[in-house]
Design a protein around this motif. Sequence first.
Motif, short mmCIF file in Angstrom:
data_model
loop_
_atom_site.label_atom_id
_atom_site.label_comp_id
_atom_site.label_asym_id
_atom_site.label_seq_id
_atom_site.Cartn_x
_atom_site.Cartn_y
_atom_site.Cartn_z
N PHE A 201 0.85 -1.18 0.00
CA PHE A 201 0.00 0.00 0.00
C PHE A 201 0.89 1.24 0.00
CE2 PHE A 201 -2.61 -3.07 2.61
CZ PHE A 201 -3.47 -3.41 1.58
N ASP A 204 0.15 8.20 -3.98
CA ASP A 204 0.60 8.73 -5.26
C ASP A 204 0.14 10.18 -5.35
OD1 ASP A 204 1.60 9.04 -7.77
OD2 ASP A 204 0.12 7.79 -8.79
N ASP A 228 4.66 8.08 -0.44
CA ASP A 228 4.42 8.24 -1.87
C ASP A 228 5.31 7.27 -2.63
OD1 ASP A 228 3.33 10.33 -4.07
OD2 ASP A 228 5.38 9.73 -4.56
N ASN A 248 1.57 0.38 -10.94
CA ASN A 248 0.32 0.58 -10.21
C ASN A 248 -0.62 -0.61 -10.48
OD1 ASN A 248 -2.16 1.37 -9.16
ND2 ASN A 248 -2.01 3.47 -9.89
N THR A 250 -3.37 -1.25 -8.47
CA THR A 250 -4.51 -1.02 -7.57
C THR A 250 -5.79 -1.65 -8.09
OG1 THR A 250 -3.50 1.10 -6.98
CG2 THR A 250 -5.79 0.74 -6.31
N ASP A 251 -6.11 -1.45 -9.35
CA ASP A 251 -7.38 -1.95 -9.89
C ASP A 251 -7.45 -3.47 -9.80
OD1 ASP A 251 -8.18 0.61 -10.42
OD2 ASP A 251 -7.63 0.56 -12.54
N ARG A 254 -7.77 -4.53 -6.03
CA ARG A 254 -9.12 -4.27 -5.52
C ARG A 254 -10.10 -5.31 -6.05
NH1 ARG A 254 -10.41 1.34 -7.19
NH2 ARG A 254 -10.46 0.36 -9.24
N MET A 295 -9.31 2.96 -1.96
CA MET A 295 -8.83 2.74 -3.33
C MET A 295 -9.83 3.31 -4.32
SD MET A 295 -7.33 -1.15 -3.06
CE MET A 295 -6.32 -1.62 -1.65
N GLY A 298 -9.42 6.86 -4.77
CA GLY A 298 -8.16 7.26 -5.35
C GLY A 298 -7.10 7.67 -4.35
N HIS A 299 -7.37 7.45 -3.06
CA HIS A 299 -6.41 7.87 -2.03
C HIS A 299 -5.36 6.80 -1.74
CE1 HIS A 299 -9.07 11.15 -1.63
NE2 HIS A 299 -9.95 10.59 -0.81
N LYS A 301 -3.26 3.44 -2.89
CA LYS A 301 -2.84 2.72 -4.08
C LYS A 301 -2.04 1.47 -3.68
CE LYS A 301 -4.39 6.01 -6.79
NZ LYS A 301 -3.53 6.89 -7.61
N PHE A 303 1.19 -0.64 -5.25
CA PHE A 303 2.23 -0.65 -6.27
C PHE A 303 3.08 -1.91 -6.14
CE2 PHE A 303 1.23 3.82 -6.51
CZ PHE A 303 1.48 4.15 -7.84
#
Length: 314
Positions: A201, A204, A228, A248, A250-251, A254, A295, A298-299, A301, A303
């Motif tokens: 986690f 960004d 970051d 990235n 994240t998607d 999630r 997520m 958008g806060h 992410k 990686f």
Amino acid sequence: MSRGDEGSEAGVADKPTLKSRFKAWWDGYDLEKVKPQLVLEEQERQQLEEDGPPTVKGWSVSRQKSVVTLFGEGMTRCIPDEMKTRMTQPMGLNKTMSVSELGGNLAGFARWVAETYETYVTNYDEDQTLIDAANEMTKMAGLQRNINSVHCDFDDFKPKERSANVVYASEALFHVKDKQKCFKAIHRMLRPEGQFMMSDFMLDGMGGDAPELDNWKQNEPLKPYLLDVQETRKLMTEAGFEVSIAENITDEYRLNVQRAFADYAKRTADGEKSGHLHDWILKEGELWMGRVKLMDAGHLKVFRVYARVPMQIK
């Protein structure tokens, strides 16, 4: 079919499975002396009394069982096999390598690596309860010669220097306060041209003290110290790594979490019984849905970062 045949089939059906034997071991029963169903009923009654109300604080037996129910054998986090492959395949693992996992908890990922690549894995974790359970689960899987789970403190990490060709970690270091100190320790434990793959986690374009993160931080079992992604790259470079990937994911991450809970809901609807674990799974769901909500906004992410120790020029 004769009556004798029926009795024979019943005997086979009554034979304890590996899963039931493992459950019995976990709860201190001897299946040779007690009927499996009686064992399961008694274990649930005792766990309700001993583990107290559902919580994500600490690692009681009920919580361990709830996350395994959600994420698979030995898994406390959502890392499906395809994600394990993406984390490890680029590093070319093989039986000649010494591999270390950071924050492997119940060592489910480590056992997958040992079986997939026929390699040796040292699983470092901060929770002694999980270490003890991981070692027993590894022994039951017959992999104790390939995997060793050991206790550590990632804020004061002191692994043996040059002890690993490869180190990997999945969502295991976001609660480490002094990340540069930890990255330096990881660099020291790697052999020349060693590789480090990490997913975690991160942020960004947002500071770790952003007010949007406050409620989430309060609900996390361990206090998060988020960086970051560019600051993470900088600290790893200063520790001596060459950082070549910061992807990235994240998607994908999630979606995997949402699939895990959807799969549990379907299994329950189809008649799978989870007993008292259902309330524990709901509590676990609150934790993970809080992460997913950040997520979605958008806060928060996730990686995947790949780094290696540079080749030494003589």
